[in-house]
Design a protein around this motif. Structure first.
Motif, PDB file in Angstrom:
ATOM      1  N   TRP A 182       1.664  -1.152  -0.505  1.00 23.42           N
ATOM      2  CA  TRP A 182      -0.349   0.043  -0.304  1.00 23.42           C
ATOM      3  C   TRP A 182       1.507   1.092   0.214  1.00 23.42           C
ATOM      4  CZ3 TRP A 182      -4.882  -1.538  -0.789  1.00 23.42           C
ATOM      5  CH2 TRP A 182      -5.606  -3.043  -0.944  1.00 23.42           C
ATOM      6  N   PRO A 183       0.577   2.329  -0.438  1.00 22.23           N
ATOM      7  CA  PRO A 183      -0.472   2.346  -1.445  1.00 22.23           C
ATOM      8  C   PRO A 183      -1.243   1.802  -2.825  1.00 22.23           C
ATOM      9  CG  PRO A 183       0.470   4.589  -0.959  1.00 22.23           C
ATOM     10  CD  PRO A 183       1.170   3.234  -0.503  1.00 22.23           C
ATOM     11  N   VAL A 184      -1.565   2.009  -3.686  1.00 22.09           N
ATOM     12  CA  VAL A 184      -2.033   1.630  -4.591  1.00 22.09           C
ATOM     13  C   VAL A 184      -2.582   2.746  -5.396  1.00 22.09           C
ATOM     14  CG1 VAL A 184      -1.685  -0.845  -4.976  1.00 22.09           C
ATOM     15  CG2 VAL A 184      -4.515   0.327  -4.618  1.00 22.09           C
ATOM     16  N   PHE A 185      -2.649   2.122  -6.554  1.00 24.73           N
ATOM     17  CA  PHE A 185      -3.153   3.541  -7.578  1.00 24.73           C
ATOM     18  C   PHE A 185      -4.372   2.560  -8.580  1.00 24.73           C
ATOM     19  CE2 PHE A 185      -0.001   6.695  -6.403  1.00 24.73           C
ATOM     20  CZ  PHE A 185      -0.757   7.231  -6.451  1.00 24.73           C
ATOM     21  N   VAL A 186      -5.794   2.830  -8.810  1.00 24.74           N
ATOM     22  CA  VAL A 186      -6.183   2.297  -9.650  1.00 24.74           C
ATOM     23  C   VAL A 186      -7.221   2.604 -10.626  1.00 24.74           C
ATOM     24  CG1 VAL A 186      -8.446   0.875  -9.174  1.00 24.74           C
ATOM     25  CG2 VAL A 186      -7.491   1.073  -7.004  1.00 24.74           C
ATOM     26  N   LYS A 187      -6.516   2.310 -11.629  1.00 26.21           N
ATOM     27  CA  LYS A 187      -7.252   3.261 -12.826  1.00 26.21           C
ATOM     28  C   LYS A 187      -8.025   2.684 -14.050  1.00 26.21           C
ATOM     29  CE  LYS A 187      -2.294   4.485 -12.808  1.00 26.21           C
ATOM     30  NZ  LYS A 187      -1.058   4.938 -14.122  1.00 26.21           N
ATOM     31  N   PRO A 188      -8.960   2.334 -14.756  1.00 28.57           N
ATOM     32  CA  PRO A 188      -9.315   2.158 -15.862  1.00 28.57           C
ATOM     33  C   PRO A 188      -8.171   1.557 -17.144  1.00 28.57           C
ATOM     34  CG  PRO A 188     -10.178   4.552 -15.478  1.00 28.57           C
ATOM     35  CD  PRO A 188      -9.393   3.982 -14.349  1.00 28.57           C
TER      36      PRO A 188
ATOM     37  N   ALA B 270      -8.751   3.869 -20.560  1.00 31.68           N
ATOM     38  CA  ALA B 270      -8.724   5.261 -20.990  1.00 31.68           C
ATOM     39  C   ALA B 270      -7.916   6.107 -20.670  1.00 31.68           C
ATOM     40  CB  ALA B 270      -9.919   5.350 -19.305  1.00 31.68           C
ATOM     41  N   GLY B 271      -7.990   7.823 -20.909  1.00 34.25           N
ATOM     42  CA  GLY B 271      -6.570   8.386 -20.921  1.00 34.25           C
ATOM     43  C   GLY B 271      -7.443   9.945 -19.649  1.00 34.25           C
ATOM     44  N   SER B 272      -6.350  10.817 -19.872  1.00 32.35           N
ATOM     45  CA  SER B 272      -6.412  12.462 -19.408  1.00 32.35           C
ATOM     46  C   SER B 272      -6.597  11.677 -17.919  1.00 32.35           C
ATOM     47  CB  SER B 272      -7.363  12.413 -20.311  1.00 32.35           C
ATOM     48  OG  SER B 272      -7.688  12.298 -21.855  1.00 32.35           O
ATOM     49  N   SER B 273      -6.151  10.730 -17.049  1.00 27.45           N
ATOM     50  CA  SER B 273      -6.496  10.317 -16.096  1.00 27.45           C
ATOM     51  C   SER B 273      -8.226  10.441 -14.951  1.00 27.45           C
ATOM     52  CB  SER B 273      -5.893  11.608 -15.204  1.00 27.45           C
ATOM     53  OG  SER B 273      -3.660  12.213 -15.344  1.00 27.45           O
ATOM     54  N   GLN B 274      -8.992   9.803 -16.447  1.00 24.14           N
ATOM     55  CA  GLN B 274     -10.358   9.912 -15.747  1.00 24.14           C
ATOM     56  C   GLN B 274     -10.216   8.705 -15.130  1.00 24.14           C
ATOM     57  OE1 GLN B 274     -12.626  11.972 -16.408  1.00 24.14           O
ATOM     58  NE2 GLN B 274     -12.551  12.467 -18.676  1.00 24.14           N
ATOM     59  N   GLY B 275     -11.339   8.507 -14.080  1.00 24.67           N
ATOM     60  CA  GLY B 275     -11.175   6.957 -12.876  1.00 24.67           C
ATOM     61  C   GLY B 275     -10.524   6.766 -12.668  1.00 24.67           C
TER      62      GLY B 275
ATOM     63  N   GLU C  46     -12.011  -1.096  -3.519  1.00 29.87           N
ATOM     64  CA  GLU C  46     -12.660  -1.795  -3.498  1.00 29.87           C
ATOM     65  C   GLU C  46     -13.907  -1.181  -4.139  1.00 29.87           C
ATOM     66  OE1 GLU C  46     -15.509  -5.283  -2.073  1.00 29.87           O
ATOM     67  OE2 GLU C  46     -13.909  -5.152  -0.415  1.00 29.87           O
ATOM     68  N   ALA C  47     -13.533   0.491  -3.435  1.00 30.64           N
ATOM     69  CA  ALA C  47     -14.382   1.489  -3.992  1.00 30.64           C
ATOM     70  C   ALA C  47     -13.594   1.724  -4.976  1.00 30.64           C
ATOM     71  CB  ALA C  47     -14.482   2.689  -3.103  1.00 30.64           C
ATOM     72  N   ALA C  48     -12.356   2.591  -5.442  1.00 29.37           N
ATOM     73  CA  ALA C  48     -11.637   2.738  -6.172  1.00 29.37           C
ATOM     74  C   ALA C  48     -11.661   1.497  -7.418  1.00 29.37           C
ATOM     75  CB  ALA C  48      -9.856   2.568  -6.134  1.00 29.37           C
ATOM     76  N   ILE C  49     -11.996   0.387  -7.331  1.00 27.92           N
ATOM     77  CA  ILE C  49     -11.529  -0.023  -8.069  1.00 27.92           C
ATOM     78  C   ILE C  49     -13.511  -0.136  -9.043  1.00 27.92           C
ATOM     79  CG2 ILE C  49     -12.495  -3.091  -9.393  1.00 27.92           C
ATOM     80  CD1 ILE C  49     -10.104  -3.843  -6.827  1.00 27.92           C
ATOM     81  N   GLU C  50     -14.358  -0.240  -8.272  1.00 29.09           N
ATOM     82  CA  GLU C  50     -16.098  -0.064  -9.082  1.00 29.09           C
ATOM     83  C   GLU C  50     -15.758   1.426  -9.592  1.00 29.09           C
ATOM     84  OE1 GLU C  50     -17.602  -1.748  -8.812  1.00 29.09           O
ATOM     85  OE2 GLU C  50     -17.735  -3.298  -7.930  1.00 29.09           O
ATOM     86  N   PHE C  51     -15.210   2.222  -8.639  1.00 26.37           N
ATOM     87  CA  PHE C  51     -15.114   3.713  -9.751  1.00 26.37           C
ATOM     88  C   PHE C  51     -14.421   3.592 -11.257  1.00 26.37           C
ATOM     89  CE2 PHE C  51     -12.431   7.863 -10.377  1.00 26.37           C
ATOM     90  CZ  PHE C  51     -13.763   8.923 -11.004  1.00 26.37           C
ATOM     91  N   ALA C  52     -13.021   2.758 -10.967  1.00 22.43           N
ATOM     92  CA  ALA C  52     -13.287   2.332 -12.203  1.00 22.43           C
ATOM     93  C   ALA C  52     -13.673   1.799 -13.524  1.00 22.43           C
ATOM     94  CB  ALA C  52     -11.471   2.509 -11.800  1.00 22.43           C
TER      95      ALA C  52
END
Length: 364
Positions: free
Chosen positions: A182-188, A191-196, A207-213
């Protein structure tokens, strides 16, 4: 002699729609109208292609992001000869003429991911930027890292979370991610432009970060956090058979208080500074530029790309990702890097068009 007809295509069916319009506005302002006849074409969020309306807005105004104005004539690109046809309700379709080259200022799915490139290949129309495979691999961060690693380039430790694995084997996925630390960064993943993107400090946040991505892409990438400076380098194809060129590197410094280089930092005013050239030892600068070209060639990129690195406190260079169609406003990172290297924005636009015209469509 007649002018070269360039279709500048922007918008798209994804969360980077507005980013595309901002880049297209810069291209349309910079392109040499004495040399080129320009057809501005917007792709609406619902997938319609339209001729840009006279009042089309390309820039952010306050908190209002731009979007494609669909009041213009609807367009179609038949699968031959690159002829653009206008489709007006109640009227016979009218050809707008053949397009010599397409400049797709598009980001994300259905634009930067090989789908549009495949359409243009089928239509036999030259276009700016990478082909189908490089565009597709460059868009999918999981496969991108596989290719970069196979080419001997260092990448960030990560876990790919496919849709089915998250739905059916979540416990295993979470355990695998926990091993990153930890920590980790969660990304789609696509996707780009730092979206999600979000940062997770523990499993509950993860888990919340993965659902958001997953609201951006059902396939997710989780990366270990890297302590280091964010250094970026642009790569540009050379005319003729010379090797691709790498720009001077630049360091992105976030000013606006964000935890990381997010969408607001990238596209709202006064959020970042770009220090060009980056303050690096000479040998690190040389190695970084060489690695940028290696990454470009590993994916089989064409035209242009931007390669992002981490430079760690112990002097290690790690490839974060490669963008086959980087942000392309006149103040975006890649154009600024080329300006610092000696290539002004209008000349960069012209060179990309000439590269596309010199390159055959089809297998190459």
């Amino acid at each position: 002699m007649s002018k070269i007809r360039v279709a500048v295509v922007f918008g798209g069916r994804n969360s980077e729609h507005a980013v595309s319009l901002m880049g297209a506005g810069s291209v349309l302002a910079a392109i040499d109208r004495d040399k080129y006849e320009v057809i501005p074409i917007g792709i609406a969020q619902d997938g319609r292609w339209v001729l840009a309306a006279a009042g089309q807005r390309y820039a952010i105004e306050g908190a209002q992001l731009p979007e494609v104005d669909t009041s213009g004539a609807e367009l179609a690109l038949p699968s031959h000869a690159g002829t653009v046809v206008a489709l007006s309700p109640g009227e016979i379709p009218r050809p707008l003429g053949e397009v010599d080259v397409v400049f797709p200022v598009l980001h994300g799915a259905f634009g930067e991911d090989g789908t549009l490139q495949g359409l243009l290949e089928m239509a036999g129309v030259p276009y700016v930027g990478s082909g189908v495979l490089a565009s597709s691999v460059g868009m999918d961060k999981g496969y991108m890292k596989l290719v970069l690693k196979a080419a001997g380039l260092p990448t960030v430790a990560h876990v790919v979370v496919p849709d089915r694995a998250w739905r059916t084997d979540r416990a295993r996925v979470l355990k695998e991610i926990e091993e990153l630390g930890w920590p980790v960064f969660v990304k789609p993943a696509r996707a780009g432009s730092s979206q999600g993107i979000s940062k997770a400090e523990d499993q509950a946040q993860l888990e919340a970060a993965i659902e958001f991505a997953r609201t951006h892409d059902p396939k997710v990438l989780v990366e270990a956090a890297v302590t280091g400076r964010e250094i970026e380098c642009a790569v540009l194809e050379s005319l003729g058979d010379a090797a691709p060129e790498a720009s001077v590197p630049g360091e992105v410094v976030v000013q606006g208080g964000q935890v990381f280089y997010d969408f607001e930092a990238k596209y709202y005013p006064d959020q970042i500074t770009l220090e060009v050239p980056a303050d690096l030892p000479a040998d690190a600068t040389q190695e970084l530029r060489s690695m940028a070209v290696r990454a470009y060639e590993a994916l089989g990129c064409e035209g242009l790309a931007r390669v992002d690195f981490f430079y760690t406190p112990d002097g290690e260079l790690i490839v974060n990702e490669i963008n086959t169609m980087p942000g392309f406003t006149s103040t975006s990172v890649a154009p600024q890097l080329w300006m610092a290297t000696g290539l002004a924005y209008p000349q960069l636009v012209d060179r990309l068009i000439q590269l596309a015209l010199d390159r055959p469509v089809g297998l190459r």
